[in-house]
Design a protein around this motif. Structure first.
Motif, PDB file in Angstrom:
ATOM      1  N   SER A 142       0.823  -1.220   0.000  1.00  0.00           N
ATOM      2  CA  SER A 142       0.000   0.000   0.000  1.00  0.00           C
ATOM      3  C   SER A 142       0.852   1.264   0.000  1.00  0.00           C
ATOM      4  N   MET A 143       2.084   1.182   0.523  1.00  0.00           N
ATOM      5  CA  MET A 143       2.971   2.347   0.553  1.00  0.00           C
ATOM      6  C   MET A 143       3.323   2.830  -0.848  1.00  0.00           C
ATOM      7  N   THR A 144       3.317   1.931  -1.817  1.00  0.00           N
ATOM      8  CA  THR A 144       3.702   2.318  -3.171  1.00  0.00           C
ATOM      9  C   THR A 144       2.663   3.228  -3.829  1.00  0.00           C
ATOM     10  N   ALA A 145       1.492   3.381  -3.226  1.00  0.00           N
ATOM     11  CA  ALA A 145       0.420   4.178  -3.831  1.00  0.00           C
ATOM     12  C   ALA A 145       0.792   5.653  -3.983  1.00  0.00           C
ATOM     13  N   ILE A 146       1.762   6.143  -3.197  1.00  0.00           N
ATOM     14  CA  ILE A 146       2.133   7.559  -3.297  1.00  0.00           C
ATOM     15  C   ILE A 146       3.298   7.784  -4.262  1.00  0.00           C
ATOM     16  N   CYS A 147       3.742   6.721  -4.935  1.00  0.00           N
ATOM     17  CA  CYS A 147       4.922   6.818  -5.803  1.00  0.00           C
ATOM     18  C   CYS A 147       4.522   6.872  -7.273  1.00  0.00           C
ATOM     19  N   ARG A 148       5.192   7.737  -8.033  1.00  0.00           N
ATOM     20  CA  ARG A 148       4.947   7.776  -9.477  1.00  0.00           C
ATOM     21  C   ARG A 148       5.854   6.792 -10.219  1.00  0.00           C
ATOM     22  N   ASP A 149       6.848   6.257  -9.496  1.00  0.00           N
ATOM     23  CA  ASP A 149       7.715   5.242 -10.070  1.00  0.00           C
ATOM     24  C   ASP A 149       8.257   4.382  -8.933  1.00  0.00           C
ATOM     25  N   VAL A 150       8.312   3.076  -9.132  1.00  0.00           N
ATOM     26  CA  VAL A 150       8.826   2.164  -8.103  1.00  0.00           C
ATOM     27  C   VAL A 150       9.812   1.198  -8.748  1.00  0.00           C
ATOM     28  N   GLU A 151      11.016   1.125  -8.170  1.00  0.00           N
ATOM     29  CA  GLU A 151      12.038   0.204  -8.665  1.00  0.00           C
ATOM     30  C   GLU A 151      12.087  -1.074  -7.833  1.00  0.00           C
ATOM     31  N   SER A 152      11.909  -0.931  -6.521  1.00  0.00           N
ATOM     32  CA  SER A 152      11.980  -2.106  -5.656  1.00  0.00           C
ATOM     33  C   SER A 152      11.319  -1.816  -4.318  1.00  0.00           C
ATOM     34  N   VAL A 153      10.915  -2.887  -3.638  1.00  0.00           N
ATOM     35  CA  VAL A 153      10.405  -2.779  -2.271  1.00  0.00           C
ATOM     36  C   VAL A 153      11.097  -3.845  -1.432  1.00  0.00           C
ATOM     37  N   SER A 154      11.335  -3.519  -0.170  1.00  0.00           N
ATOM     38  CA  SER A 154      11.992  -4.495   0.697  1.00  0.00           C
ATOM     39  C   SER A 154      11.478  -4.381   2.126  1.00  0.00           C
ATOM     40  N   ILE A 155      11.414  -5.527   2.782  1.00  0.00           N
ATOM     41  CA  ILE A 155      11.042  -5.620   4.195  1.00  0.00           C
ATOM     42  C   ILE A 155      12.179  -6.321   4.919  1.00  0.00           C
TER      43      ILE A 155
END
Length: 349
Positions: A142-155
């Motif tokens: 859900s955090m990616t909703a504020i991004c206009r571009d996403v390269e990667s996500v990590s936990i």
């Protein structure tokens, strides 16, 4: 709104907490309780979770539980019974599960096909959750909703496991063994951490990714001195912490990463820097996000009260499961469940 009627399925470490949470949630009503062992058969559900009597006795009569006409089953067994789950779904009961069905191969392939068929027959839903895998995976998606571009996500999960008193678990994962990671130990670690591969894949599905590869990684750190936890002892130079997980790759680059750092002591010869925050969530994109999350236990918590955070995402999801489409649900099918805060505050006034 009418309360949703819920059956609690088993009352082990997690099930006790979800049973209490059902009793505490004004949106829900306990309809029944499944007893895995004969010793619990006939025992009041309240007694099984340290609460006053509820008038509902635990039973292992599946037909009688189905006949209750409940809405949802809170499914928390240590090992999943696929035939049992299919029977419940075919009857029209929704299942919210903290069990990932890994003992039957996970929710994939033939297992997923059978579950989907059962959901279609019963017009029911199956949703898998917990904290990690589970709720925290929904949070980062859900955090990616504020991004206009996403390269990667990590936990990254950092967990002080000295409070998790399971000799079997840490022995299997090589703690207390001579330092280093043999191929045999890597095989054990991969078998245990396979649940996080499932979580990487679920995040990938939510974000519309097709992975070319999902690779495993793991390394160990050793005790800088003898560490005796009372229930488990590690000599100097033996394994005392692991750092491992999975990278979901797209075109050779990691797009989704889940790492766990599980340690029985911070006194490590390798000098690992261990975060006091249990979770770090990073989104590389425009904008990038770097969020640190610290979970603060209540003063009265005992060691296994941390299992509350596995149970509660499942209980809190029940109302949304009822409203969701039929079938095996993913992260985007549900959104972020919430606690009944308004009802709780009103009840205190």
């Amino acid at each position: 709104m009418d309360k949703l009627r819920v059956i609690q399925w088993t009352t082990g470490k997690v099930g006790k907490h979800s049973l209490r949470a059902i009793l505490d949630d004004p949106r829900l009503e306990l309809a029944g309780c499944y007893a895995w062992s004969d010793a619990k058969k006939g025992v009041d559900a309240g007694e099984l979770c340290g609460r006053p009597a509820t008038g509902i006795a635990a039973t292992n009569d599946i037909e009688a539980l189905i006949a209750l006409g409940a809405d949802t089953v809170l499914y928390t067994p240590f090992e999943a019974d696929l035939d049992q789950a299919i029977k419940l779904l075919e009857s029209g009961l929704d299942l919210v599960s903290t069990n990932l069905f890994l003992n039957v191969g996970g929710i994939r392939g033939e297992v997923k096909d059978r579950l989907e068929t059962a959901c279609a027959k019963g017009n029911s839903s199956l949703y898998i959750t917990g904290i990690n895998p589970g709720w925290i995976n929904s949070v980062i998606a859900s955090m990616t909703a504020i991004c206009r571009d996403v390269e990667s996500v990590s936990i990254t999960e950092s967990a002080d496991c000295s409070v998790y008193e399971s000799v079997e678990t840490w022995g299997f994962l090589g703690m207390g063994e001579p330092g280093g990671a043999t191929d045999e130990l890597m095989g054990r670690a991969q078998a245990w951490l396979i649940l996080f591969k499932d979580a990487v894949e679920r995040i990938g599905t939510a974000l519309g990714l097709t992975f070319n590869d999902v690779e495993f990684f793991c390394e160990y750190a050793t005790a800088a001195e003898k560490v005796d936890l009372g229930w488990f002892c590690m000599e100097k130079g033996t394994n005392a912490a692991l750092r491992g997980g999975w990278n979901g790759k797209v075109n050779g680059k990691t797009a989704v990463n889940i790492t766990v750092v599980w340690y029985l002591t911070k006194k490590l010869a390798e000098g690992w820097e261990i975060d006091d925050d249990q979770y770090r969530l990073v989104v590389q994109g425009e904008p990038s996000i770097d969020m640190h999350m610290r979970l603060i236990p209540a003063d009265h918590w005992k060691n296994h009260d941390w299992d509350i955070m596995t149970a509660l995402p499942a209980v809190s999801a029940v109302p949304q499961i009822k409203a969701a489409r039929a079938g095996v649900l993913g992260l985007v099918d549900l959104g972020l469940p919430v606690a009944p805060m308004g009802d709780w505050l009103q009840d205190r006034n």
